[in-house]
Design an enzyme around this catalytic site. Structure first.
Site, PDB file in Angstrom:
ATOM      1  CB  CYS A  65      -0.942  -0.048   1.353  1.00  0.00           C
ATOM      2  SG  CYS A  65      -2.010   1.412   1.494  1.00  0.00           S
ATOM      3  CB  SER A 119      -0.616   3.991   3.928  1.00  0.00           C
ATOM      4  OG  SER A 119      -1.826   4.611   3.576  1.00  0.00           O
ATOM      5  CG  HIS A 179       2.667   8.366   2.075  1.00  0.00           C
ATOM      6  ND1 HIS A 179       2.894   9.107   0.725  1.00  0.00           N
ATOM      7  CD2 HIS A 179       1.398   7.940   1.851  1.00  0.00           C
ATOM      8  CE1 HIS A 179       1.855   9.295   0.080  1.00  0.00           C
ATOM      9  NE2 HIS A 179       0.908   8.646   0.610  1.00  0.00           N
ATOM     10  CG  HIS A 220      -1.072  -0.405   6.540  1.00  0.00           C
ATOM     11  ND1 HIS A 220      -0.207   0.050   5.682  1.00  0.00           N
ATOM     12  CD2 HIS A 220      -2.348  -0.042   6.207  1.00  0.00           C
ATOM     13  CE1 HIS A 220      -0.496   0.446   4.827  1.00  0.00           C
ATOM     14  NE2 HIS A 220      -1.932   0.332   4.853  1.00  0.00           N
ATOM     15  CB  CYS A 264      -5.492  -1.500   4.548  1.00  0.00           C
ATOM     16  SG  CYS A 264      -5.406   0.232   4.152  1.00  0.00           S
TER      17      CYS A 264
END
Length: 366
Positions: free
Chosen positions: A39, A41, A44, A60, A165
């Site tokens: 992902c 995220s 990042h 996650h 997620c």
């Protein structure tokens, strides 16, 4: 010892390491991971536009099987196949008590540490933290029992991982939004893993029109599988918001940004009609501001709102999504377009930022 992908410094690749893993403590479980999603995220964090204490095991979005439980565990038992929630709500803070365990204050305050404030992973005596108290880029994880949502055997473990997620963030961000209405018109900005699930959430709400916006034609073509009725390549129009207004006779009821960039948020806001709602789902860089015309917000009575992890209880969203999947009204299998081993994780992130459609997953040995 457990094999895991560790971030030691931002702007560097993840390192595959053998770490010492403590046994589960009070209220904790050990989960053998089956699959984990790749992902943005996590990317990042790798780039430093989001922050986490380092070193840390990232990841996650995942699912696996409980293999050991600590003292006081009542929620799950060994052998349970579970979706892993990257928010482990305490159940007692103000947000949990008022129906928003997805933004649990205690969970946020402790960050990547377990509920006793310590770590369960160690590298030559140094603590290694776990993103969201889970860190699913690891063959096994120790996590709070409340991170685990048992699932029926009919749900493939790869599907369960994505529910952890991207499906919940996207579908839940529509399904649980108080301003979402049956038959509404929707624009979705960004058609990656989350955006595709926003489209599916809008379809579940019987949206009359679902306009997908992206910069890559192959990703836009992919959206038709999941319910998009129209597509716009924003690089090929002068003003994407004006284009949406022309297509819809004044703007959409709801525009959802799944990217988190300032210019995209501004375009989403401009594209909604009078009394419409712009929803921010994508995670922007820390400290970045988006230009919003405050006069237009007041005069057109527009709403701007954030949505984190499906807007409400992730476990309740998991339950609804699993039910929809088993009924055949959600297509999660087709979201999975790439598969990697844990050793190939950096290639997985390379493919993600390169514009691959759908979702890539890490598949762990069974």
């Amino acid at each position: 010892m457990v094999k895991a992908a560790v971030l030691y410094e931002t702007k560097t690749p993840l390192q595959i390491k053998e770490l010492r893993q403590d046994p589960p403590k009070l209220g904790e479980v050990r989960v053998q991971m089956g699959a984990a999603g790749i992902c943005l995220s996590d990317h990042h964090l790798m780039q430093g536009t989001s922050r986490i204490d380092l070193p840390a095991v990232l990841g996650h979005e995942g699912a696996g099987t409980v293999v050991e439980v600590g003292e006081g565990v009542t929620r799950v038992k060994p052998g349970d196949r579970c979706i892993i929630s990257f928010v482990s709500p305490c159940g007692m803070c103000r947000n949990c008590a008022t129906g928003f365990p997805n933004v649990c204050e205690t969970n946020l305050a402790l960050g990547p540490r377990q509920y006793d404030g310590t770590a369960r992973l160690h590298d030559n005596g140094d603590d290694v933290y776990q993103l969201g108290k889970v860190g699913v880029f690891s063959e096994t994880i120790i996590c709070p029992q409340q991170a685990c949502q048992p699932i029926p055997d009919e749900v493939p473990i790869e599907v369960a991982a994505l529910i952890g997620c991207s499906v919940t963030t996207g579908v839940g961000g529509v399904m649980n939004n108080p301003n979402a209405k049956i038959g509404m018109s929707v624009a979705v900005f960004g058609c990656g893993g989350v955006g595709l699930n926003v489209i599916q959430g809008a379809k579940l709400m019987n949206a009359s029109r679902i306009i997908a916006v992206d910069v890559l034609d192959h990703k836009l073509e992919f959206t038709y599988r999941f319910g998009a009725t129209d597509t716009i390549n924003s690089r090929e129009v002068d003003d994407v918001a004006e284009t949406i207004k022309e297509m819809t006779g004044g703007g959409v009821d709801v525009a959802i940004d799944s990217i988190g960039k300032a210019e995209v948020i501004a375009a989403a806001f401009k594209s909604v009609r009078t009394t419409g709602t712009a929803v921010l789902i994508g995670l922007g860089a820390l400290g970045e501001d988006a230009p919003i015309d405050m006069s237009e917000m007041v005069r057109a009575q527009k709403t701007v709102m954030g949505s984190y992890y499906g807007s409400t209880s992730p476990h309740e969203s998991f339950r609804k999504i699993v039910d929809a999947y088993l009924k055949g009204t959600l297509d999660i299998d087709s979201l999975i377009t790439r598969s990697y081993s844990l050793d190939q994780i950096n290639q997985g992130f390379h493919d993600l930022v390169g514009g691959g459609e759908g979702r890539g997953i890490i598949k762990y040995p069974s």
